[in-house]
Scaffold this motif. Structure first.
Motif, PDB file in Angstrom:
ATOM      1  N   LEU A 203       0.826  -1.210   0.000  1.00  9.42           N
ATOM      2  CA  LEU A 203       0.000   0.000   0.000  1.00  9.42           C
ATOM      3  C   LEU A 203       0.857   1.255   0.000  1.00  9.42           C
ATOM      4  O   LEU A 203       0.544   2.248  -0.675  1.00  9.42           O
ATOM      5  N   LEU A 204       1.935   1.241   0.781  1.00  6.55           N
ATOM      6  CA  LEU A 204       2.854   2.379   0.774  1.00  6.55           C
ATOM      7  C   LEU A 204       3.508   2.546  -0.592  1.00  6.55           C
ATOM      8  O   LEU A 204       3.627   3.676  -1.104  1.00  6.55           O
ATOM      9  N   GLN A 205       3.904   1.447  -1.217  1.00  5.42           N
ATOM     10  CA  GLN A 205       4.523   1.519  -2.541  1.00  5.42           C
ATOM     11  C   GLN A 205       3.535   2.033  -3.572  1.00  5.42           C
ATOM     12  O   GLN A 205       3.890   2.827  -4.457  1.00  5.42           O
ATOM     13  N   MET A 206       2.300   1.582  -3.469  1.00 13.56           N
ATOM     14  CA  MET A 206       1.252   2.048  -4.377  1.00 13.56           C
ATOM     15  C   MET A 206       1.082   3.557  -4.252  1.00 13.56           C
ATOM     16  O   MET A 206       0.991   4.284  -5.255  1.00 13.56           O
ATOM     17  N   ALA A 207       1.050   4.073  -3.017  1.00 12.60           N
ATOM     18  CA  ALA A 207       0.894   5.517  -2.803  1.00 12.60           C
ATOM     19  C   ALA A 207       2.091   6.279  -3.360  1.00 12.60           C
ATOM     20  O   ALA A 207       1.939   7.377  -3.922  1.00 12.60           O
ATOM     21  N   ASN A 208       3.273   5.711  -3.218  1.00  9.71           N
ATOM     22  CA  ASN A 208       4.471   6.380  -3.726  1.00  9.71           C
ATOM     23  C   ASN A 208       4.485   6.432  -5.246  1.00  9.71           C
ATOM     24  O   ASN A 208       4.881   7.442  -5.837  1.00  9.71           O
ATOM     25  N   ASP A 209       4.038   5.354  -5.908  1.00 14.56           N
ATOM     26  CA  ASP A 209       4.184   5.223  -7.355  1.00 14.56           C
ATOM     27  C   ASP A 209       3.042   5.831  -8.161  1.00 14.56           C
ATOM     28  O   ASP A 209       3.233   6.173  -9.332  1.00 14.56           O
ATOM     29  N   ASP A 210       1.862   5.949  -7.576  1.00 15.05           N
ATOM     30  CA  ASP A 210       0.682   6.406  -8.309  1.00 15.05           C
ATOM     31  C   ASP A 210       0.553   7.923  -8.167  1.00 15.05           C
ATOM     32  O   ASP A 210       0.324   8.445  -7.080  1.00 15.05           O
ATOM     33  N   ASP A 211       0.697   8.627  -9.284  1.00 11.30           N
ATOM     34  CA  ASP A 211       0.651  10.084  -9.248  1.00 11.30           C
ATOM     35  C   ASP A 211      -0.709  10.629  -8.831  1.00 11.30           C
ATOM     36  O   ASP A 211      -0.822  11.800  -8.452  1.00 11.30           O
ATOM     37  N   ARG A 212      -1.747   9.805  -8.900  1.00 15.36           N
ATOM     38  CA  ARG A 212      -3.075  10.271  -8.493  1.00 15.36           C
ATOM     39  C   ARG A 212      -3.236  10.298  -6.980  1.00 15.36           C
ATOM     40  O   ARG A 212      -4.181  10.895  -6.463  1.00 15.36           O
ATOM     41  N   ILE A 213      -2.325   9.645  -6.268  1.00 13.10           N
ATOM     42  CA  ILE A 213      -2.399   9.571  -4.814  1.00 13.10           C
ATOM     43  C   ILE A 213      -1.484  10.635  -4.222  1.00 13.10           C
ATOM     44  O   ILE A 213      -0.287  10.666  -4.495  1.00 13.10           O
ATOM     45  N   ALA A 214      -2.074  11.523  -3.413  1.00 15.19           N
ATOM     46  CA  ALA A 214      -1.339  12.676  -2.892  1.00 15.19           C
ATOM     47  C   ALA A 214      -0.376  12.308  -1.786  1.00 15.19           C
ATOM     48  O   ALA A 214       0.674  12.932  -1.629  1.00 15.19           O
ATOM     49  N   GLY A 215      -0.731  11.313  -0.968  1.00 16.58           N
ATOM     50  CA  GLY A 215       0.106  10.964   0.173  1.00 16.58           C
ATOM     51  C   GLY A 215      -0.446   9.750   0.890  1.00 16.58           C
ATOM     52  O   GLY A 215      -1.195   8.959   0.311  1.00 16.58           O
ATOM     53  N   PHE A 216      -0.114   9.622   2.176  1.00 15.68           N
ATOM     54  CA  PHE A 216      -0.472   8.420   2.916  1.00 15.68           C
ATOM     55  C   PHE A 216      -0.908   8.784   4.332  1.00 15.68           C
ATOM     56  O   PHE A 216      -0.351   9.671   4.966  1.00 15.68           O
ATOM     57  N   ASP A 217      -1.911   8.046   4.812  1.00 18.03           N
ATOM     58  CA  ASP A 217      -2.493   8.267   6.136  1.00 18.03           C
ATOM     59  C   ASP A 217      -1.933   7.255   7.133  1.00 18.03           C
ATOM     60  O   ASP A 217      -1.971   6.044   6.879  1.00 18.03           O
ATOM     61  N   LEU A 218      -1.425   7.746   8.256  1.00 27.08           N
ATOM     62  CA  LEU A 218      -0.906   6.901   9.318  1.00 27.08           C
ATOM     63  C   LEU A 218      -1.642   7.187  10.622  1.00 27.08           C
ATOM     64  O   LEU A 218      -2.153   8.293  10.828  1.00 27.08           O
ATOM     65  N   HIS A 219      -1.699   6.183  11.495  1.00 23.48           N
ATOM     66  CA  HIS A 219      -2.271   6.345  12.829  1.00 23.48           C
ATOM     67  C   HIS A 219      -1.185   6.110  13.869  1.00 23.48           C
ATOM     68  O   HIS A 219      -0.436   5.129  13.774  1.00 23.48           O
ATOM     69  N   PHE A 220      -1.110   7.006  14.853  1.00 21.02           N
ATOM     70  CA  PHE A 220      -0.097   6.886  15.897  1.00 21.02           C
ATOM     71  C   PHE A 220      -0.748   6.844  17.280  1.00 21.02           C
ATOM     72  O   PHE A 220      -0.964   7.882  17.905  1.00 21.02           O
ATOM     73  N   HIS A 221      -1.093   5.658  17.737  1.00 22.89           N
ATOM     74  CA  HIS A 221      -1.524   5.439  19.119  1.00 22.89           C
ATOM     75  C   HIS A 221      -0.330   4.831  19.839  1.00 22.89           C
ATOM     76  O   HIS A 221      -0.025   3.647  19.662  1.00 22.89           O
ATOM     77  N   ILE A 222       0.347   5.618  20.648  1.00 21.73           N
ATOM     78  CA  ILE A 222       1.708   5.269  21.059  1.00 21.73           C
ATOM     79  C   ILE A 222       1.848   5.061  22.567  1.00 21.73           C
ATOM     80  O   ILE A 222       0.987   5.448  23.363  1.00 21.73           O
TER      81      ILE A 222
END
Length: 477
Positions: A203-222
């Motif tokens: 999924l991260l690679q897909m977001a990096n490679d696809d120009d239509r995807i602006a970025g990536f959503d992460l959750h940080f419950h730490i």
């Protein structure tokens, strides 16, 4: 002054925020309960962004009808009131079924239901996330390569959701502002098991490679802020440039690790127990039971956490510093309690500690309004008040047609891009009242909205058979 604005414009795209060094914006997270959205509370919090992720299978199984669902109506009302919307589905496959095979009848049925929801609220979505914690919502077999799917089922499904549903929907509606697309949303990215998950990497690679995807959503419950650094550093190893969206973050893992700590673990804890009349040997979860079953005052709630040596004061400021450091475009934080069990034990979740307003755990204010969480409310309100600087951003209406600055103090510039000939621009209130009509044939279009009060307005641009619409924010403070 206005000429200066024109010469200092920067194109607004979350992908360019790192270069601009703009700070992370903060919004309100309603998670899976859009029916809880109330514009009055959003105004009290001072936010501009709202995030929701309704449970997909409630629509798929017929429990909710997209055409009449009240939760979707709350999203529409928030959008019409000027709030920006982050929307995505919680695809809880692991509780229902396996991910369908591409081009199967079941996949078509799912995509039809997704399409019917988007048809209801599509023009109100500003950011579309392609999932919510899919690595927790998917069975293990669907997160490794499967011949039947021609890849990792979770990654294939996510790619096809974008290709077969989201993109075609907006292609067919050129007058709608196309939302930015974000991959994700991945929790616990700092854990080795998450980092070694083939689907997460895919999924991260897909977001990096696809120009239509602006970025990536992460959750940080730490449990520790070192986990924030570890998570971002791993994500950056696969997606080095694009921005992040953080739609969930909290100290939940830290709270859970201390749930059995006795009140008298510290001298301050003993003083706390004596002051408020509790047995000093009580475990923390026993006091939490009192909190959620009887309500306590904000002063008592704060005094408990002040008595804990492990509690990081002003933790929202610590998060804000990290998010600015790692190029986070937007973060959203819970504004209202959604899970507050009245009887707790050593295994209970502790999400109720996080929200800004606490309708279950704290005594109401004298006027009957919800009490604010003393652990975070001041830092939340200060952070939520941050706005992108006026005059330093573009906003795209469609393709090369842009307006700026938005928000504006009153003067608005529109680049007409490829549009030729006469352009008609109409300004309406959100109630539909026509306030201005202007026609332009010049290459440069400048609108003077300084006579309008601060607030949100609808701008409609017509050129021949083409019609485009955009909300405009006026803030002359």
């Amino acid at each position: 002054m206005f000429r200066l604005i024109l010469f200092t414009v920067i194109i607004l795209s979350s992908a360019s925020l790192q270069a601009q060094r703009l700070e992370t914006q903060l919004g309100a997270n309603y998670n899976h309960d859009p029916d809880l959205i109330e514009n009055e509370l959003l105004a009290r919090a001072g936010v501009r962004w709202v995030r929701v992720t309704p449970r997909f299978f409630r629509y798929m199984n017929g429990e909710l009808d997209p055409a009449t669902d009240e939760g979707l109506e709350h999203i529409i009302r928030a959008s019409n009131a000027g709030y920006k919307v982050v929307f995505g589905f919680r695809f809880d496959f692991h509780q229902n079924e396996r991910i369908p095979i591409p081009n199967s009848q079941r996949e078509r049925e799912m995509f039809d239901v997704i399409g019917s929801v988007i048809a209801r609220i599509g023009e109100h979505i500003d950011i579309f996330t392609l999932g919510n914690e899919p690595n927790l919502e998917t069975v293990g077999a669907d997160m490794v390569f499967q011949e039947s799917h021609g890849g990792i089922p979770l990654v294939v499904f996510t790619q096809r959701l974008l290709d077969e549903v989201v993109e075609p929907f907006y292609d067919r509606r050129p007058s709608f502002r196309r939302p930015e697309i974000y991959g994700g949303s991945i929790p616990a990215i700092f854990q080795t098991s998450t980092q070694n998950n083939d689907a997460v990497r895919g999924l991260l690679q897909m977001a990096n490679d696809d120009d239509r995807i602006a970025g990536f959503d992460l959750h940080f419950h730490i449990e520790s802020f070192d986990e924030v650094d570890a998570g971002f550093e791993f994500a950056r190893s696969i997606m080095p440039e694009k921005p992040f969206l953080i739609t969930e973050f909290s100290l939940h893992r830290l709270y859970r690790s201390k749930i059995e700590e006795p009140l008298n673990a510290t001298e301050a804890g003993t003083d706390f127990a004596n002051t408020y009349g509790y047995d000093p040997t009580w475990k923390s979860y026993q006091w939490y039971t009192v909190v959620n079953s009887q309500r306590v005052t904000p002063d008592e709630f704060k005094a408990f956490f002040d008595s804990r040596e492990w509690y990081p004061q002003n933790y929202l400021d610590l998060y804000r510093e990290k998010f600015n450091q790692y190029g986070v475009f937007l973060a959203t934080y819970p504004i209202l309690q959604q899970s507050a069990p009245q009887v707790l034990n050593p295994t209970s979740p502790l999400w109720f500690i996080n929200p800004v307003y606490m309708q279950v755990s704290l005594e109401l204010e004298e006027d009957g309004s919800l009490a604010a969480n003393p652990l975070c409310v001041d830092d939340y309100l200060e952070w939520a008040s941050y706005r992108l600087p006026l005059g330093e951003v573009f906003e795209e209406i469609h393709d090369t047609i842009r307006l700026y600055p938005n928000p504006t103090a009153g003067l608005l510039q529109i680049d007409r891009g490829r549009l030729k000939g006469k352009v008609e621009i109409t300004i309406h209130s959100l109630e539909g009242k026509e306030l201005q009509v202007n026609e332009f044939s010049t290459d440069e279009i400048r609108l003077d909205l300084s006579d309008l009060r601060n607030g949100v307005y609808q701008l409609t641009l017509k050129s021949g058979q083409e019609v485009y619409s955009k909300k405009v924010f006026i803030d002359s403070k």
